[in-house]
Write a protein that holds these residues in place. Structure first.
Motif, PDB file in Angstrom:
ATOM      1  N   ALA A 107      36.650  35.961  32.529  1.00  0.00           N
ATOM      2  CA  ALA A 107      35.847  36.611  33.563  1.00  0.00           C
ATOM      3  C   ALA A 107      36.699  36.918  34.796  1.00  0.00           C
ATOM      4  O   ALA A 107      36.618  38.015  35.355  1.00  0.00           O
ATOM      5  CB  ALA A 107      34.655  35.736  33.937  1.00  0.00           C
ATOM      6  N   GLU A 108      37.510  35.968  35.218  1.00  0.00           N
ATOM      7  CA  GLU A 108      38.367  36.180  36.391  1.00  0.00           C
ATOM      8  C   GLU A 108      39.379  37.298  36.133  1.00  0.00           C
ATOM      9  O   GLU A 108      39.655  38.112  37.018  1.00  0.00           O
ATOM     10  CB  GLU A 108      39.084  34.886  36.779  1.00  0.00           C
ATOM     11  CG  GLU A 108      38.159  33.778  37.254  1.00  0.00           C
ATOM     12  CD  GLU A 108      37.520  34.030  38.614  1.00  0.00           C
ATOM     13  OE1 GLU A 108      37.858  35.018  39.303  1.00  0.00           O
ATOM     14  OE2 GLU A 108      36.651  33.225  38.993  1.00  0.00           O
ATOM     15  N   GLU A 109      39.932  37.364  34.917  1.00  0.00           N
ATOM     16  CA  GLU A 109      40.887  38.428  34.576  1.00  0.00           C
ATOM     17  C   GLU A 109      40.210  39.799  34.604  1.00  0.00           C
ATOM     18  O   GLU A 109      40.754  40.759  35.147  1.00  0.00           O
ATOM     19  CB  GLU A 109      41.497  38.179  33.196  1.00  0.00           C
ATOM     20  CG  GLU A 109      42.456  37.015  33.152  1.00  0.00           C
ATOM     21  CD  GLU A 109      42.935  36.686  31.740  1.00  0.00           C
ATOM     22  OE1 GLU A 109      42.539  37.375  30.771  1.00  0.00           O
ATOM     23  OE2 GLU A 109      43.704  35.715  31.605  1.00  0.00           O
ATOM     24  N   ILE A 110      39.026  39.888  34.013  1.00  0.00           N
ATOM     25  CA  ILE A 110      38.302  41.164  34.009  1.00  0.00           C
ATOM     26  C   ILE A 110      37.915  41.549  35.428  1.00  0.00           C
ATOM     27  O   ILE A 110      38.107  42.690  35.852  1.00  0.00           O
ATOM     28  CB  ILE A 110      37.062  41.093  33.093  1.00  0.00           C
ATOM     29  CG1 ILE A 110      37.485  40.940  31.634  1.00  0.00           C
ATOM     30  CG2 ILE A 110      36.194  42.334  33.271  1.00  0.00           C
ATOM     31  CD1 ILE A 110      36.334  40.647  30.689  1.00  0.00           C
TER      32      ILE A 110
ATOM     33  N   LEU B 138      38.883  45.128  37.895  1.00  0.00           N
ATOM     34  CA  LEU B 138      37.893  46.136  38.282  1.00  0.00           C
ATOM     35  C   LEU B 138      38.153  46.661  39.688  1.00  0.00           C
ATOM     36  O   LEU B 138      38.654  45.938  40.549  1.00  0.00           O
ATOM     37  CB  LEU B 138      36.485  45.534  38.229  1.00  0.00           C
ATOM     38  CG  LEU B 138      36.001  45.054  36.870  1.00  0.00           C
ATOM     39  CD1 LEU B 138      34.666  44.336  37.015  1.00  0.00           C
ATOM     40  CD2 LEU B 138      35.890  46.212  35.898  1.00  0.00           C
ATOM     41  N   ASP B 139      37.774  47.910  39.914  1.00  0.00           N
ATOM     42  CA  ASP B 139      37.855  48.498  41.246  1.00  0.00           C
ATOM     43  C   ASP B 139      36.966  47.676  42.178  1.00  0.00           C
ATOM     44  O   ASP B 139      35.775  47.495  41.911  1.00  0.00           O
ATOM     45  CB  ASP B 139      37.378  49.950  41.190  1.00  0.00           C
ATOM     46  CG  ASP B 139      37.454  50.661  42.524  1.00  0.00           C
ATOM     47  OD1 ASP B 139      37.156  50.047  43.577  1.00  0.00           O
ATOM     48  OD2 ASP B 139      37.798  51.847  42.521  1.00  0.00           O
TER      49      ASP B 139
ATOM     50  N   ASN C 132      35.505  48.234  44.888  1.00  0.00           N
ATOM     51  CA  ASN C 132      34.316  48.913  45.411  1.00  0.00           C
ATOM     52  C   ASN C 132      33.193  49.028  44.383  1.00  0.00           C
ATOM     53  O   ASN C 132      32.049  49.291  44.749  1.00  0.00           O
ATOM     54  CB  ASN C 132      34.675  50.309  45.919  1.00  0.00           C
ATOM     55  CG  ASN C 132      35.602  50.252  47.104  1.00  0.00           C
ATOM     56  OD1 ASN C 132      35.433  49.409  47.981  1.00  0.00           O
ATOM     57  ND2 ASN C 132      36.595  51.116  47.125  1.00  0.00           N
ATOM     58  N   ASN C 133      33.523  48.863  43.106  1.00  0.00           N
ATOM     59  CA  ASN C 133      32.519  49.020  42.055  1.00  0.00           C
ATOM     60  C   ASN C 133      32.101  47.698  41.419  1.00  0.00           C
ATOM     61  O   ASN C 133      31.310  47.692  40.488  1.00  0.00           O
ATOM     62  CB  ASN C 133      33.041  49.961  40.960  1.00  0.00           C
ATOM     63  CG  ASN C 133      33.231  51.365  41.475  1.00  0.00           C
ATOM     64  OD1 ASN C 133      32.524  51.812  42.357  1.00  0.00           O
ATOM     65  ND2 ASN C 133      34.214  52.062  40.937  1.00  0.00           N
ATOM     66  N   ARG C 134      32.613  46.584  41.893  1.00  0.00           N
ATOM     67  CA  ARG C 134      32.243  45.282  41.333  1.00  0.00           C
ATOM     68  C   ARG C 134      30.826  44.912  41.751  1.00  0.00           C
ATOM     69  O   ARG C 134      30.501  44.930  42.928  1.00  0.00           O
ATOM     70  CB  ARG C 134      33.179  44.190  41.846  1.00  0.00           C
ATOM     71  CG  ARG C 134      34.592  44.306  41.386  1.00  0.00           C
ATOM     72  CD  ARG C 134      35.380  43.179  42.004  1.00  0.00           C
ATOM     73  NE  ARG C 134      36.798  43.361  41.810  1.00  0.00           N
ATOM     74  CZ  ARG C 134      37.717  42.705  42.484  1.00  0.00           C
ATOM     75  NH1 ARG C 134      37.367  41.826  43.414  1.00  0.00           N
ATOM     76  NH2 ARG C 134      38.985  42.914  42.243  1.00  0.00           N
ATOM     77  N   VAL C 135      30.008  44.562  40.779  1.00  0.00           N
ATOM     78  CA  VAL C 135      28.649  44.111  41.073  1.00  0.00           C
ATOM     79  C   VAL C 135      28.433  42.746  40.441  1.00  0.00           C
ATOM     80  O   VAL C 135      28.211  41.762  41.126  1.00  0.00           O
ATOM     81  CB  VAL C 135      27.593  45.119  40.566  1.00  0.00           C
ATOM     82  CG1 VAL C 135      26.189  44.603  40.834  1.00  0.00           C
ATOM     83  CG2 VAL C 135      27.808  46.479  41.209  1.00  0.00           C
ATOM     84  N   SER C 136      28.484  42.681  39.127  1.00  0.00           N
ATOM     85  CA  SER C 136      28.330  41.407  38.436  1.00  0.00           C
ATOM     86  C   SER C 136      29.031  41.484  37.086  1.00  0.00           C
ATOM     87  O   SER C 136      29.321  42.565  36.582  1.00  0.00           O
ATOM     88  CB  SER C 136      26.854  41.057  38.252  1.00  0.00           C
ATOM     89  OG  SER C 136      26.227  42.026  37.447  1.00  0.00           O
ATOM     90  N   LEU C 137      29.290  40.312  36.528  1.00  0.00           N
ATOM     91  CA  LEU C 137      29.983  40.229  35.245  1.00  0.00           C
ATOM     92  C   LEU C 137      29.473  39.004  34.500  1.00  0.00           C
ATOM     93  O   LEU C 137      29.369  37.919  35.070  1.00  0.00           O
ATOM     94  CB  LEU C 137      31.494  40.110  35.475  1.00  0.00           C
ATOM     95  CG  LEU C 137      32.379  39.960  34.247  1.00  0.00           C
ATOM     96  CD1 LEU C 137      32.328  41.213  33.386  1.00  0.00           C
ATOM     97  CD2 LEU C 137      33.810  39.663  34.667  1.00  0.00           C
TER      98      LEU C 137
END
Length: 96
Positions: free
Chosen positions: A59-62, A66-67, A69-74
């Motif tokens: 999860a931390e690697e993904i 990610l950009d 500005n576009n990170r919301v949830s994972l």
């Protein structure tokens, strides 16, 4: 859930079952690629190779890739091939 039509006007809820395979996973993401407007993901889950030892590391690697500005949830879940043990890790930008 994924877009049923290219314009995202209709969605489809699908369930996927894969035979366990050590070192591999299937990824479903929200958007197909960058664009304006952002095109909804469509198609089959993407097969990826895994090198991370656990859900948190992956999860931390993904998340880091990610950009910002576009990170919301994972949501990441590891399921052990041998014993079926589950390891889940969730990241939400509002709780980090």
């Amino acid at each position: 859930m994924k877009a049923e039509t290219p314009d995202g006007a209709r969605c489809r809820r699908n369930f996927y079952n894969y035979e366990p395979e050590a070192g591999a996973a299937h990824l479903i993401h929200t958007y197909k690629h960058d664009g304006s407007p952002l095109p909804s993901f469509c198609g089959e889950p993407v097969r990826i190779a895994l090198n991370a030892p656990d859900a948190k590391t992956l999860a931390e690697e993904i998340w880091a890739s990610l950009d910002e500005n576009n990170r919301v949830s994972l949501f990441v879940r590891f399921i052990g091939c041998a014993d079926g043990a589950e390891d889940t890790f969730i990241i939400n930008r509002h709780t980090r």
